[in-house]
Design an enzyme around this catalytic site. Sequence first.
Site, PDB file in Angstrom:
ATOM      1  N   ARG A   1       0.821  -1.220   0.000  1.00  0.00           N
ATOM      2  CA  ARG A   1       0.000   0.000   0.000  1.00  0.00           C
ATOM      3  C   ARG A   1       0.852   1.267   0.000  1.00  0.00           C
ATOM      4  NH1 ARG A   1      -4.571  -2.755  -1.363  1.00  0.00           N
ATOM      5  NH2 ARG A   1      -5.188  -4.250   0.243  1.00  0.00           N
TER       6      ARG A   1
ATOM      7  N   ASP B   1      -2.349 -12.747  -3.924  1.00  0.00           N
ATOM      8  CA  ASP B   1      -3.228 -11.577  -3.821  1.00  0.00           C
ATOM      9  C   ASP B   1      -3.121 -10.985  -2.417  1.00  0.00           C
ATOM     10  OD1 ASP B   1      -5.020  -9.585  -4.442  1.00  0.00           O
ATOM     11  OD2 ASP B   1      -6.798 -10.857  -4.423  1.00  0.00           O
TER      12      ASP B   1
END
Length: 448
Positions: free
Chosen positions: A73, A319
């Site tokens: 992120r 993922d």
Amino acid sequence: MGNLQAPKSIVIKGGRIIDPLTSRDEITDIYIVNDEIKTIDVGLAQQIPDVEIIDATGLIVVPGFIDLHVHFRDPGQLHKESISSGANAAAAGGFTTVVQMPNTEPPFDSPERIHEINERAKQESIRILTTGTITKGRHGVEAVDVRAMAEAGAVALTDDGDFVVDSELMKNVFELAKSVDLPISQHCEMPSLLLNGLVNQGDISARLGIAGRSNDSEIYAVEREIQLAMETNAHSHIQHVSAAGTIELIRNAKAQGVNVTAEVTPHHLNLTDYALLSGRGNLPYDTFAKCNPPLRTDLDVAACIEGLADGTIDAIATDHAPHAVKEKQTDIHNAPPGLIGLETAFSLGLKLVDNHLIDLPLLIKTFTQGPVQAWNLSDKVKVKGLGSLEVGGIADITIINLDSVWDVNQRSIHSLGMNTPYFDDTLKGRVVMTIAAGRKVYEADYGS
């Protein structure tokens, strides 16, 4: 990869070496000089003076793992995961190469942003590759400059998290991507068919009174991608396959020679939507099991495993989607989708081996040669022997204790995200050492 301590000469002694590329499966030694595998032979530990000896007796020694699909992120949401914390989590999971998705804030939608993040990635302990977006801002309206993104170092294009609906735009992108040998890696869920669904449409969604996402949303999106790949002869990569119907579409397309590859996550190989019923805290459901595409049924899980076993699925990809625990510990409408996966991936894959659904060499292949061959990564990043234990190739190596058990908790997880439905579970199979380009980047107590 980073300004780390210079690699040393190392002999990994007496491990069971499994290399799917060469079909090698034997107990022997590996001699590493700097970042290169110099020799593989028996008795090297006794023959070569002045080297560091790593005793791998009773352990397996495999190529460093490769993950085609992770979310760091960074930039934008560093409280969830930075590029550095993500690299640490990857190394702890045995991964020496990962490919990060571009849905950051701002997204990687320009050559400048690709170049900037790639320069930062060079400072980390493992190899971090970067995808670029398909459309500017991930808005699905205006395509990026595909050639410029490739020249800047993007290894694939994706608006991951969103499906690009405009077929005309996508056909043009496919044609341009083919000219620069970039895969188009789509998150295949057709927005018009989601109907605000949050979990798999079926018995569990009905029991919980929650709107469901049907298999059709994935199947119709994959059909569109395969059709575009057929028309353009470009490379379509299907992300995180979850539905039985999708597996059959990909299997048929491959049989027809369509340039399509696919990945599946560890959680879609192990969990069904029943995982939502475990609850967490005062909630009637476990939001840690909320992900897109959703966990589906036993039938879908079985189809995904069969697709992995017969080669329809090319790679296991995590993922890895870290979120702050407080963000997940809310009602299912507001909890963000996704779960972490880098550090639990191998242990979850080993469950399939222990249950005699696949064999160990195939599991290793899906973490190593599978992703390399799917995206032609070795040539793309100019790394000899990527995903293999090739003499003269890069010394990316993972050492594993198949019998070691470990607890998934705050002490064992290196990711900033603790959002996993496996939290507080005990798993079997532990990565005990990761070597990236000849450097030890992770080491556990591999006597345990």
